[in-house]
Design a protein around this motif. Structure first.
Motif, PDB file in Angstrom:
ATOM      1  N   GLY A  76       0.833  -1.202   0.000  1.00 40.59           N
ATOM      2  CA  GLY A  76       0.000   0.000   0.000  1.00 40.59           C
ATOM      3  C   GLY A  76       0.862   1.243   0.000  1.00 40.59           C
ATOM      4  O   GLY A  76       2.076   1.178  -0.217  1.00 40.59           O
ATOM      5  N   PRO A  77       0.256   2.407   0.268  1.00 36.77           N
ATOM      6  CA  PRO A  77       1.022   3.658   0.281  1.00 36.77           C
ATOM      7  C   PRO A  77       2.087   3.650   1.373  1.00 36.77           C
ATOM      8  O   PRO A  77       1.940   2.971   2.392  1.00 36.77           O
ATOM      9  CB  PRO A  77      -0.016   4.732   0.564  1.00 36.77           C
ATOM     10  N   VAL A  78       3.130   4.436   1.150  1.00 38.79           N
ATOM     11  CA  VAL A  78       4.200   4.581   2.148  1.00 38.79           C
ATOM     12  C   VAL A  78       4.296   6.049   2.534  1.00 38.79           C
ATOM     13  O   VAL A  78       4.349   6.928   1.669  1.00 38.79           O
ATOM     14  CB  VAL A  78       5.559   4.082   1.607  1.00 38.79           C
ATOM     15  N   VAL A  79       4.287   6.287   3.834  1.00 37.93           N
ATOM     16  CA  VAL A  79       4.508   7.618   4.385  1.00 37.93           C
ATOM     17  C   VAL A  79       5.963   7.668   4.822  1.00 37.93           C
ATOM     18  O   VAL A  79       6.381   6.885   5.682  1.00 37.93           O
ATOM     19  CB  VAL A  79       3.581   7.897   5.590  1.00 37.93           C
ATOM     20  N   ILE A  80       6.724   8.548   4.198  1.00 34.23           N
ATOM     21  CA  ILE A  80       8.126   8.750   4.567  1.00 34.23           C
ATOM     22  C   ILE A  80       8.196  10.116   5.225  1.00 34.23           C
ATOM     23  O   ILE A  80       7.863  11.118   4.600  1.00 34.23           O
ATOM     24  CB  ILE A  80       9.050   8.752   3.336  1.00 34.23           C
ATOM     25  N   ASN A 132       2.331   2.910  -6.947  1.00 34.58           N
ATOM     26  CA  ASN A 132       2.938   3.024  -8.276  1.00 34.58           C
ATOM     27  C   ASN A 132       4.148   3.962  -8.268  1.00 34.58           C
ATOM     28  O   ASN A 132       4.594   4.401  -9.321  1.00 34.58           O
ATOM     29  CB  ASN A 132       1.907   3.494  -9.306  1.00 34.58           C
ATOM     30  N   ASP A 133       4.683   4.281  -7.091  1.00 37.29           N
ATOM     31  CA  ASP A 133       5.864   5.136  -6.877  1.00 37.29           C
ATOM     32  C   ASP A 133       5.575   6.625  -7.083  1.00 37.29           C
ATOM     33  O   ASP A 133       6.489   7.427  -7.086  1.00 37.29           O
ATOM     34  CB  ASP A 133       7.047   4.773  -7.786  1.00 37.29           C
ATOM     35  N   GLU A 134       4.320   7.009  -7.260  1.00 35.98           N
ATOM     36  CA  GLU A 134       3.985   8.415  -7.486  1.00 35.98           C
ATOM     37  C   GLU A 134       3.844   9.157  -6.155  1.00 35.98           C
ATOM     38  O   GLU A 134       3.188   8.676  -5.229  1.00 35.98           O
ATOM     39  CB  GLU A 134       2.679   8.517  -8.259  1.00 35.98           C
ATOM     40  N   ILE A 135       4.441  10.331  -6.089  1.00 45.37           N
ATOM     41  CA  ILE A 135       4.317  11.156  -4.890  1.00 45.37           C
ATOM     42  C   ILE A 135       2.931  11.786  -4.875  1.00 45.37           C
ATOM     43  O   ILE A 135       2.544  12.493  -5.801  1.00 45.37           O
ATOM     44  CB  ILE A 135       5.416  12.228  -4.837  1.00 45.37           C
ATOM     45  N   LEU A 136       2.180  11.498  -3.805  1.00 43.56           N
ATOM     46  CA  LEU A 136       0.836  12.028  -3.631  1.00 43.56           C
ATOM     47  C   LEU A 136       0.846  13.306  -2.797  1.00 43.56           C
ATOM     48  O   LEU A 136      -0.050  14.135  -2.926  1.00 43.56           O
ATOM     49  CB  LEU A 136      -0.054  11.006  -2.925  1.00 43.56           C
ATOM     50  N   LEU A 137       1.833  13.435  -1.916  1.00 40.79           N
ATOM     51  CA  LEU A 137       1.921  14.599  -1.034  1.00 40.79           C
ATOM     52  C   LEU A 137       3.378  14.852  -0.701  1.00 40.79           C
ATOM     53  O   LEU A 137       4.133  13.911  -0.444  1.00 40.79           O
ATOM     54  CB  LEU A 137       1.167  14.348   0.281  1.00 40.79           C
ATOM     55  N   ALA A 138       3.751  16.102  -0.703  1.00 39.29           N
ATOM     56  CA  ALA A 138       5.046  16.558  -0.196  1.00 39.29           C
ATOM     57  C   ALA A 138       4.737  17.734   0.723  1.00 39.29           C
ATOM     58  O   ALA A 138       4.162  18.733   0.275  1.00 39.29           O
ATOM     59  CB  ALA A 138       5.955  16.988  -1.335  1.00 39.29           C
ATOM     60  N   TYR A 139       5.071  17.591   1.998  1.00 38.34           N
ATOM     61  CA  TYR A 139       4.739  18.621   2.981  1.00 38.34           C
ATOM     62  C   TYR A 139       5.994  18.943   3.790  1.00 38.34           C
ATOM     63  O   TYR A 139       6.537  18.079   4.470  1.00 38.34           O
ATOM     64  CB  TYR A 139       3.622  18.121   3.904  1.00 38.34           C
ATOM     65  N   SER A 140       6.455  20.189   3.689  1.00 38.45           N
ATOM     66  CA  SER A 140       7.641  20.632   4.429  1.00 38.45           C
ATOM     67  C   SER A 140       7.253  21.735   5.397  1.00 38.45           C
ATOM     68  O   SER A 140       6.649  22.734   4.997  1.00 38.45           O
ATOM     69  CB  SER A 140       8.709  21.184   3.473  1.00 38.45           C
ATOM     70  N   ASP A 141       7.607  21.540   6.647  1.00 38.67           N
ATOM     71  CA  ASP A 141       7.401  22.552   7.680  1.00 38.67           C
ATOM     72  C   ASP A 141       8.229  22.124   8.877  1.00 38.67           C
ATOM     73  O   ASP A 141       8.097  20.987   9.341  1.00 38.67           O
ATOM     74  CB  ASP A 141       5.923  22.658   8.053  1.00 38.67           C
ATOM     75  N   LEU A 142       9.081  23.014   9.360  1.00 39.78           N
ATOM     76  CA  LEU A 142       9.888  22.657  10.523  1.00 39.78           C
ATOM     77  C   LEU A 142       9.044  22.459  11.777  1.00 39.78           C
ATOM     78  O   LEU A 142       9.466  21.790  12.711  1.00 39.78           O
ATOM     79  CB  LEU A 142      10.981  23.704  10.771  1.00 39.78           C
ATOM     80  N   LYS A 200      -7.480   9.985   1.340  1.00 37.75           N
ATOM     81  CA  LYS A 200      -8.010  10.359   0.021  1.00 37.75           C
ATOM     82  C   LYS A 200      -7.600   9.339  -1.038  1.00 37.75           C
ATOM     83  O   LYS A 200      -8.393   8.967  -1.902  1.00 37.75           O
ATOM     84  CB  LYS A 200      -7.543  11.761  -0.364  1.00 37.75           C
ATOM     85  N   TRP A 201      -6.358   8.875  -0.963  1.00 36.98           N
ATOM     86  CA  TRP A 201      -5.909   7.866  -1.924  1.00 36.98           C
ATOM     87  C   TRP A 201      -6.708   6.581  -1.741  1.00 36.98           C
ATOM     88  O   TRP A 201      -7.185   5.992  -2.716  1.00 36.98           O
ATOM     89  CB  TRP A 201      -4.411   7.593  -1.764  1.00 36.98           C
TER      90      TRP A 201
END
Length: 181
Positions: free
Chosen positions: A53-57, A149-159, A174-175
């Motif tokens: 399934g999806p991976v959260v890194i 499928n290796d597609e980035i669904l979200l990129a979130y940057s915040d310190l 949502k996915w």
């Protein structure tokens, strides 16, 4: 007034990552890494995780620092929600690597609920454009959700660590809604 402008400019530098995060829709770099889960060494294989399934890194600067402690605790508290959606969570850092085994077990941090991976050369963080500009050798606080499928669904940057779980869980949900089992 000059001092105020200088202070504002300096503050923005401290919060800015070295690179912009990888864009939504891009192919995520696939990696393997040495990690700890509940204090035990393990090998994390992203390709294998994506088959489930999806991976959260989530990249974080360093174990046993205040924001990283909070972020790990928030992910640990929400891990059952991620699992219910079929997602795998992995924390990745280049900072304080000698402390990762303990960090992965402590109840005020990861609680042994998800692995944390070591990125000693910043190779993973660099491939994800997640290095910390003003602390060379450390990863930035950037979270990604990657579809099977290796597609980035979200990129979130915040310190600030407090919204990473909500942002990533929302993207996973949502996915999942669009891809029922």
């Amino acid at each position: 007034m000059k001092h105020l402008l200088f202070a504002a400019a300096a503050a923005s530098l401290f919060s800015a990552p070295a690179f912009a995060a990888l864009p939504v829709g891009a192919k995520a770099p696939i990696f393997k890494a040495d990690a700890y889960l509940g204090g035990q060494p393990m090998k994390f294989d992203m390709a294998a995780a994506l088959k489930k399934g999806p991976v959260v890194i989530y990249f974080f600067p360093a174990a046993h620092t205040s924001g990283c402690n909070l972020e790990a605790h928030l992910f640990a508290d929400a891990i059952d929600k991620f699992k219910a959606e079929g997602a795998t969570v992995i924390g990745v850092t280049a900072g304080n690597l000698d402390q990762l085994a303990a960090f992965s077990t402590e109840t005020e941090h990861c609680s042994g609920k998800f692995p944390v991976a070591a990125d000693p050369t910043l190779a993973i963080a660099t491939s994800y454009h997640s290095t910390l500009a003003l602390r060379p050798g450390w990863s930035d606080r950037t979270s990604y959700v990657v579809a099977p499928n290796d597609e980035i669904l979200l990129a979130y940057s915040d310190l600030k660590p407090d919204q990473h779980v909500a942002q990533t869980l929302d993207a996973v949900t949502k996915w999942r809604d669009a891809h029922p089992r």
